[in-house]
Design a protein around this motif. Structure first.
Motif, PDB file in Angstrom:
ATOM      1  N   THR A 170       4.321 -13.304   5.528  1.00 62.12           N
ATOM      2  CA  THR A 170       4.681 -11.892   5.708  1.00 62.12           C
ATOM      3  C   THR A 170       5.024 -11.228   4.381  1.00 62.12           C
ATOM      4  OG1 THR A 170       7.015 -12.416   6.206  1.00 62.12           O
ATOM      5  CG2 THR A 170       5.494 -12.240   8.074  1.00 62.12           C
ATOM      6  N   TYR A 171       5.713 -11.953   3.491  1.00 67.74           N
ATOM      7  CA  TYR A 171       6.037 -11.364   2.196  1.00 67.74           C
ATOM      8  C   TYR A 171       4.786 -11.200   1.331  1.00 67.74           C
ATOM      9  CZ  TYR A 171      11.083 -11.113   2.581  1.00 67.74           C
ATOM     10  OH  TYR A 171      12.355 -10.745   2.958  1.00 67.74           O
ATOM     11  N   ALA A 172       3.898 -12.185   1.368  1.00 69.96           N
ATOM     12  CA  ALA A 172       2.659 -12.067   0.591  1.00 69.96           C
ATOM     13  C   ALA A 172       1.811 -10.908   1.120  1.00 69.96           C
ATOM     14  CB  ALA A 172       1.878 -13.377   0.666  1.00 69.96           C
ATOM     15  N   LEU A 173       1.681 -10.814   2.445  1.00 66.36           N
ATOM     16  CA  LEU A 173       0.893  -9.738   3.046  1.00 66.36           C
ATOM     17  C   LEU A 173       1.561  -8.382   2.801  1.00 66.36           C
ATOM     18  CD1 LEU A 173      -1.611  -9.134   4.762  1.00 66.36           C
ATOM     19  CD2 LEU A 173      -0.203  -9.468   6.807  1.00 66.36           C
ATOM     20  N   ALA A 174       2.900  -8.337   2.880  1.00 67.26           N
ATOM     21  CA  ALA A 174       3.623  -7.086   2.653  1.00 67.26           C
ATOM     22  C   ALA A 174       3.447  -6.613   1.209  1.00 67.26           C
ATOM     23  CB  ALA A 174       5.107  -7.281   2.966  1.00 67.26           C
ATOM     24  N   TYR A 175       3.470  -7.553   0.275  1.00 69.48           N
ATOM     25  CA  TYR A 175       3.296  -7.180  -1.136  1.00 69.48           C
ATOM     26  C   TYR A 175       1.899  -6.608  -1.376  1.00 69.48           C
ATOM     27  CZ  TYR A 175       3.322  -7.461  -6.225  1.00 69.48           C
ATOM     28  OH  TYR A 175       3.248  -7.146  -7.568  1.00 69.48           O
ATOM     29  N   VAL A 176       0.889  -7.265  -0.811  1.00 71.05           N
ATOM     30  CA  VAL A 176      -0.482  -6.770  -0.977  1.00 71.05           C
ATOM     31  C   VAL A 176      -0.625  -5.386  -0.343  1.00 71.05           C
ATOM     32  CG1 VAL A 176      -2.893  -7.160  -0.338  1.00 71.05           C
ATOM     33  CG2 VAL A 176      -1.482  -9.076  -1.127  1.00 71.05           C
ATOM     34  N   ALA A 177      -0.066  -5.221   0.866  1.00 71.09           N
ATOM     35  CA  ALA A 177      -0.147  -3.921   1.543  1.00 71.09           C
ATOM     36  C   ALA A 177       0.578  -2.840   0.741  1.00 71.09           C
ATOM     37  CB  ALA A 177       0.452  -4.024   2.946  1.00 71.09           C
ATOM     38  N   ALA A 178       1.751  -3.186   0.176  1.00 70.66           N
ATOM     39  CA  ALA A 178       2.496  -2.218  -0.634  1.00 70.66           C
ATOM     40  C   ALA A 178       1.714  -1.836  -1.889  1.00 70.66           C
ATOM     41  CB  ALA A 178       3.863  -2.810  -1.013  1.00 70.66           C
ATOM     42  N   TRP A 179       1.069  -2.815  -2.532  1.00 69.20           N
ATOM     43  CA  TRP A 179       0.303  -2.522  -3.749  1.00 69.20           C
ATOM     44  C   TRP A 179      -0.899  -1.628  -3.450  1.00 69.20           C
ATOM     45  CZ3 TRP A 179      -4.730  -3.866  -5.313  1.00 69.20           C
ATOM     46  CH2 TRP A 179      -5.020  -3.577  -6.645  1.00 69.20           C
ATOM     47  N   VAL A 180      -1.621  -1.942  -2.372  1.00 63.83           N
ATOM     48  CA  VAL A 180      -2.778  -1.116  -1.989  1.00 63.83           C
ATOM     49  C   VAL A 180      -2.317   0.300  -1.651  1.00 63.83           C
ATOM     50  CG1 VAL A 180      -4.579  -0.793  -0.254  1.00 63.83           C
ATOM     51  CG2 VAL A 180      -4.169  -3.067  -1.211  1.00 63.83           C
ATOM     52  N   THR A 181      -1.212   0.392  -0.890  1.00 65.99           N
ATOM     53  CA  THR A 181      -0.692   1.708  -0.500  1.00 65.99           C
ATOM     54  C   THR A 181      -0.224   2.490  -1.725  1.00 65.99           C
ATOM     55  OG1 THR A 181       0.029   0.789   1.619  1.00 65.99           O
ATOM     56  CG2 THR A 181       0.983   2.888   0.961  1.00 65.99           C
ATOM     57  N   PHE A 182       0.473   1.818  -2.634  1.00 67.27           N
ATOM     58  CA  PHE A 182       0.973   2.472  -3.850  1.00 67.27           C
ATOM     59  C   PHE A 182      -0.185   3.015  -4.700  1.00 67.27           C
ATOM     60  CE2 PHE A 182       2.472   2.246  -8.308  1.00 67.27           C
ATOM     61  CZ  PHE A 182       3.579   3.086  -8.213  1.00 67.27           C
ATOM     62  N   CYS A 183      -1.196   2.203  -4.903  1.00 66.01           N
ATOM     63  CA  CYS A 183      -2.345   2.634  -5.710  1.00 66.01           C
ATOM     64  C   CYS A 183      -3.089   3.780  -5.030  1.00 66.01           C
ATOM     65  CB  CYS A 183      -3.283   1.458  -5.950  1.00 66.01           C
ATOM     66  SG  CYS A 183      -2.579   0.152  -6.987  1.00 66.01           S
ATOM     67  N   ALA A 184      -3.275   3.680  -3.709  1.00 62.36           N
ATOM     68  CA  ALA A 184      -3.982   4.727  -2.974  1.00 62.36           C
ATOM     69  C   ALA A 184      -3.204   6.038  -3.010  1.00 62.36           C
ATOM     70  CB  ALA A 184      -4.220   4.288  -1.531  1.00 62.36           C
ATOM     71  N   ALA A 185      -1.871   5.953  -2.850  1.00 58.75           N
ATOM     72  CA  ALA A 185      -1.042   7.160  -2.856  1.00 58.75           C
ATOM     73  C   ALA A 185      -1.040   7.805  -4.243  1.00 58.75           C
ATOM     74  CB  ALA A 185       0.380   6.819  -2.415  1.00 58.75           C
ATOM     75  N   LYS A 186      -1.005   6.998  -5.295  1.00 60.05           N
ATOM     76  CA  LYS A 186      -1.061   7.545  -6.657  1.00 60.05           C
ATOM     77  C   LYS A 186      -2.395   8.254  -6.898  1.00 60.05           C
ATOM     78  CE  LYS A 186       0.597   5.682 -10.285  1.00 60.05           C
ATOM     79  NZ  LYS A 186       0.890   4.808 -11.442  1.00 60.05           N
ATOM     80  N   PHE A 187      -3.467   7.681  -6.383  1.00 57.58           N
ATOM     81  CA  PHE A 187      -4.792   8.284  -6.561  1.00 57.58           C
ATOM     82  C   PHE A 187      -4.880   9.617  -5.829  1.00 57.58           C
ATOM     83  CE2 PHE A 187      -9.150   8.904  -5.030  1.00 57.58           C
ATOM     84  CZ  PHE A 187      -9.833   8.948  -6.237  1.00 57.58           C
ATOM     85  N   VAL A 188      -4.360   9.648  -4.596  1.00 60.84           N
ATOM     86  CA  VAL A 188      -4.442  10.863  -3.773  1.00 60.84           C
ATOM     87  C   VAL A 188      -3.544  11.964  -4.320  1.00 60.84           C
ATOM     88  CG1 VAL A 188      -3.981  11.830  -1.490  1.00 60.84           C
ATOM     89  CG2 VAL A 188      -5.129   9.625  -1.697  1.00 60.84           C
ATOM     90  N   THR A 189      -2.321  11.585  -4.708  1.00 59.48           N
ATOM     91  CA  THR A 189      -1.356  12.601  -5.161  1.00 59.48           C
ATOM     92  C   THR A 189      -1.496  12.916  -6.644  1.00 59.48           C
ATOM     93  OG1 THR A 189       0.320  10.903  -5.644  1.00 59.48           O
ATOM     94  CG2 THR A 189       0.300  11.853  -3.415  1.00 59.48           C
ATOM     95  N   GLY A 190      -2.193  12.076  -7.385  1.00 59.24           N
ATOM     96  CA  GLY A 190      -2.330  12.284  -8.822  1.00 59.24           C
ATOM     97  C   GLY A 190      -1.062  11.991  -9.583  1.00 59.24           C
ATOM     98  N   ALA A 191      -0.159  11.245  -8.964  1.00 59.99           N
ATOM     99  CA  ALA A 191       1.124  10.931  -9.604  1.00 59.99           C
ATOM    100  C   ALA A 191       0.939   9.922 -10.726  1.00 59.99           C
ATOM    101  CB  ALA A 191       2.100  10.394  -8.550  1.00 59.99           C
TER     102      ALA A 191
END
Length: 620
Positions: free
Chosen positions: A599-620
């Motif tokens: 769960t921690y490994a999967l959560a970390y991967v999901a958080a990284w994908v979400t973080f990168c995707a959100a930065k791309f969308v928001t331009g942050a």
């Protein structure tokens, strides 16, 4: 009149009796009656299901051990970990124990099916007694126990286990157990003997007629699933509506005791240990108790009435796609409220590999403890969104947990080599009114096991977390107490790992604190950001989160970090109570470790994908 009067009893040669029977045969009712409810869980190495152990006082005054094995349909299973495999191994050991006897409990309304199991038990060549139960459902008909005894050459008695008066009749027959003739098993024709011992009536019994009428509605292809899901949802909602006030009373009581401790102990660190570590740990354990007891009562009522088997049948086809049977629906649904009782509820699953699979995916369901963190983050960073948009985000988090759990079920099932769920084969028992005494004893047993097996682990973990959050790290002198703690040092050490997903040391410490209970994330972040009683002042905490600065002076947390934290929280098993429950049910440290790892490994991967995707969308 019993055919085994007290003065004609044979010599008591049997040091222990073992109850065997099909599910819903009335075995548990008879066991509670014989033992007067005084039981414990036997300790048998390598056995992962509960085998109850008690004592029965015979009419002569002598006491004998009696064991209650899990309900089995057959003893032919090749899976050594299944209920059938465990029962076969247990019964096989009786051959090497002189004088041990098997007591088979047969449902008189399903006599032919019970005699199919009798045929297998006769082959063990162990002394045997047959007890026919549930004769109260036969509308006055009484099975011919004498005929069965004559045909099989083993004692047989017909009773209603719900009638306390039958206790003496059963106890009289127990010492008479004997080994049948060698050819009894080969000569037994279950259908023919059942028809002779209990001829069919031309018209169905009143109880069976009522069952048929109810099943027309409750098993209807369209209406049945809707009724089942609605009933289960309302039932569990009602349970938590009752459990939550009880939990609030417990929390209030422990808070009052905590204030007394702080007033009596001058040393702040010592007072904190007694209040937060010891008292807080005991309070956490007891706060789960109302849920455990009430959910056990709810499940027992569903099972005793006969509706649980029907519910499993209704949702079986849907869950079979994910390698699960219909019975898995109950713990998965309960997991949306709390994973701890949900993991205990996996005991209704008969396949040990499926049971393990459900235990491993239940932590992925969105339990109520995640909601305070969801509410805090959504309110703090997306308060400018419309109510509809925030509701969609909330629903998206729930949907993500369901999808993740189902995908995990398929993947982990393949890793465990869990065969795809076979078509569900169930006998639909007649509807019955549950016995309060049986339900109450089951609830008391569940509470006792929780306090003993799960509670001790939670208490130890509570003390360990207190050390991390309250004890200063060596050499740490500057800053607030939380900033000098061991947890803060660990949080800073983890920053190189968590920085790619946007987490700084403060979020890391919050995650460490929330391992004690997910809802503690809010309180821990409040302590870090200097907000007293953060649970009651979430608006102030939300403002502090928005205004928090990083080392470069820029805002520490933006939308990408918040989305990443939400994604992490959806998946990670941030709950020591859940870990303790998994250890209790699997009786192993391997599977709790596996849950934490995946769960921690999967959560970390999901958080990284979400973080990168959100930065791309928001331009942050």
């Amino acid at each position: 009149m019993s055919r085994y009067p007290l003065d004609a009893l044979p010599r008591e040669e049997h040091p222990r009796f073992v109850l065997v029977g099909r599910p819903n045969a009335g075995k548990s009712t008879l066991y509670n009656l014989l033992t007067n409810g005084n039981t414990k869980v036997g300790n048998f190495p390598g056995v992962t299901v509960d085998i109850l152990e008690g004592e029965v006082v015979l009419l002569s005054g002598n006491t004998r051990k009696i064991f209650d094995l899990p309900g089995v349909y057959t003893l032919g299973s090749q899976d050594r970990e299944s209920d059938e495999g465990i029962a076969r191994k247990f019964l096989g050991g009786l051959k090497r124990e002189p004088g041990a006897a098997i007591v088979q409990v047969l449902d008189a309304t399903q006599l032919e099916m019970g005699l199919e199991l009798t045929k297998e038990l006769l082959a063990f060549e162990v002394p045997l007694v047959l007890v026919l139960t549930q004769i109260d459902l036969l509308d006055g008909r009484i099975p011919d126990a004498q005929l069965i005894e004559k045909e099989l050459d083993v004692p047989c008695v017909a009773v209603s286990a719900r009638d306390p008066k039958c206790r003496d009749a059963v106890i009289r027959v127990l010492p008479a157990a004997r080994t049948a003739k060698r050819d009894s098993a080969s000569r037994l024709n279950p259908r023919e003997l059942a028809q002779r011992a209990l001829p069919e009536k031309s018209a169905p019994s009143r109880n069976r007629a009522l069952t048929t009428r109810l099943d027309r509605a409750l098993l209807h292809p369209a209406l049945g699933p809707v009724v089942f899901v609605a009933l289960m949802s309302c039932l569990f909602a009602a349970v938590f509506l009752v459990a939550d006030p009880a939990k609030a009373v417990i929390d209030t009581g422990f808070a009052a005791v905590g204030r007394v401790i702080r007033a009596r102990i001058s040393n702040a660190l010592v007072a904190s240990f007694f209040e937060d570590a010891l008292l807080g740990g005991v309070g956490t354990v007891l706060s789960f108790l109302p849920q455990i007891v009430l959910l056990t009562v709810a499940l027992e009522i569903l099972d005793e009435t006969g509706y649980l088997a029907r519910g499993a049948y209704l949702v079986d086809r849907l869950l079979r796609v994910f390698g699960l049977s219909g019975r898995a629906f109950v713990p998965l649904l309960m997991g949306n409220a709390c994973a701890v009782p949900a993991i205990g509820a996996t005991r209704i699953l008969r396949d040990p590999k499926e049971r393990l699979l459900v235990i491993l995916v239940v932590p992925l369901m969105t339990c109520s403890a995640r909601l305070p963190t969801y509410s805090l983050l959504i309110g703090a960073f997306f308060g400018h969104w419309s109510a509809f948009e925030r509701a969609l985000l909330f629903m998206g988090l729930y949907a993500a947990s369901i999808v993740t759990s189902m995908v995990a079920s398929v993947v982990i099932g393949r890793l465990l080599r869990h065969r795809k769920s076979l078509p569900l084969v169930l006998e639909m028992p007649a509807y019955r009114v549950p016995q309060p005494s049986v339900v109450g004893r089951q609830a008391a047993r569940a509470a006792k096991h929780f306090l003993r097996d799960v509670g001790t682990t939670i208490l130890v973990a509570s003390i360990a977390l207190w050390v991390l959050l309250k004890v200063p790290a060596p050499g740490a002198t500057a800053g607030k107490p939380i900033e000098r703690s061991i947890a803060a040092s660990v949080g800073r050490a983890l920053e190189p790992v968590t920085a790619p997903v946007g987490f700084d040391w403060r979020i890391n410490v919050g995650l460490i604190g929330s391992f004690g209970a997910r809802e503690l994330m809010v309180g821990t972040m409040g302590v870090i950001l200097g907000v007293e009683d953060a649970d009651a002042h979430t608006d102030t905490l939300a403002e502090q989160l928005r205004n928090a600065k990083g080392r470069d002076g820029k805002p520490a947390y933006g939308a990408p970090t918040v989305f990443a934290l939400l994604a992490f929280f959806v998946i990670a098993c941030q709950c020591v109570s859940t870990v303790a429950a998994i250890r209790r049910e699997t009786r192993s440290l391997r599977w709790p470790a596996f849950v934490l790892l995946y769960t921690y490994a999967l959560a970390y991967v999901a958080a990284w994908v979400t973080f990168c995707a959100a930065k791309f969308v928001t331009g942050a």
